[in-house]
Motif scaffolding. Structure first.
Motif, PDB file in Angstrom:
ATOM      1  N   LEU A  98       0.797  -1.221   0.000  1.00  0.00           N
ATOM      2  CA  LEU A  98       0.000   0.000   0.000  1.00  0.00           C
ATOM      3  C   LEU A  98       0.830   1.273   0.000  1.00  0.00           C
ATOM      4  CD1 LEU A  98      -2.802  -0.979   2.538  1.00  0.00           C
ATOM      5  CD2 LEU A  98      -2.763  -1.288   0.052  1.00  0.00           C
ATOM      6  N   ARG A 158      -3.186   3.367  -3.509  1.00  0.00           N
ATOM      7  CA  ARG A 158      -3.303   1.900  -3.531  1.00  0.00           C
ATOM      8  C   ARG A 158      -4.202   1.354  -2.426  1.00  0.00           C
ATOM      9  NH1 ARG A 158       3.076   0.925  -3.901  1.00  0.00           N
ATOM     10  NH2 ARG A 158       3.407   1.877  -5.938  1.00  0.00           N
ATOM     11  N   ARG A 161      -6.789  -2.750   0.567  1.00  0.00           N
ATOM     12  CA  ARG A 161      -6.265  -2.487  -0.777  1.00  0.00           C
ATOM     13  C   ARG A 161      -7.441  -2.091  -1.664  1.00  0.00           C
ATOM     14  NH1 ARG A 161      -3.948  -7.438  -2.598  1.00  0.00           N
ATOM     15  NH2 ARG A 161      -6.096  -8.014  -3.049  1.00  0.00           N
TER      16      ARG A 161
END
Length: 192
Positions: A15, A108, A161
């Motif tokens: 991430l 992300r 995510r």
């Protein structure tokens, strides 16, 4: 315990590894459950439109002196829209039910605390009020990558995510987070 720590390390790398990440406090929630394709497509289109509108408003000059070619009628119209936006945001502010949460997020995904426990792999929607003055939430599909028990009983830190954003929406989210980062740097310079 070591598998949980390894999952958290992997989630942090996925991430935030080489991505611009911001830490903020916003009303936010993770809504678990599968999302049907039609609804998912609608959320993605709305998210893209919201981020595009935020970019137009936040990137436009605030100072009338910054562009002398803007005529007075346009400035009046812009002021009326600003006022209307503020009024609508004020009315809608009382309707926000999502609790304030500390977020660390990138284009992300996001790390956030949550008052419920979810297993890694749980699909759902991440909903956040991306700007204080804008009552419309940003809703993005997300999947739990990792979870860690929180301080409060039954709470967790979640690593989510974002799923299926596509290059245009991901770029718009990156630009939004860059503006947030730029404002934070400017504020810290003014304070220091």
């Amino acid at each position: 315990m070591t598998t949980v720590l390894a999952a958290i390390e992997r989630a942090n790398e996925q991430l935030f590894g080489d991505a611009l990440a911001c830490e903020e406090v916003h009303p936010a929630v993770f809504l678990p459950g599968p999302v049907e394709a039609t609804r998912l497509r609608a959320h993605l289109l709305q998210a893209e439109a919201l981020l595009r509108a935020l970019a137009v408003v936040e990137d436009s000059p605030r100072n009338e002196e910054s562009d002398p070619h803007i005529d007075a009628a346009f400035r009046r119209l812009e002021a009326k829209v600003d006022l209307l936006t503020a009024l609508v945001a004020g009315f809608a502010a009382g309707q926000s039910t999502d609790p304030l949460r500390r977020l660390r997020w990138s284009a992300r995904g996001v790390r956030m605390s949550h008052d419920a426990a979810f297993a890694p792999g749980t699909p759902g929607l991440f909903r956040v009020q991306a700007a204080e003055w804008l009552p419309s939430p940003l809703v993005l599909p997300a999947t739990v990558l990792a979870a860690e028990a929180g301080v409060e009983p039954g709470s967790q830190s979640l690593w989510l995510r974002f799923e299926g954003l596509g290059p245009v929406l991901e770029a718009a989210l990156e630009r939004h987070l860059f503006r947030v980062h730029r404002r934070a740097v400017a504020e810290s310079r003014r304070a220091g």
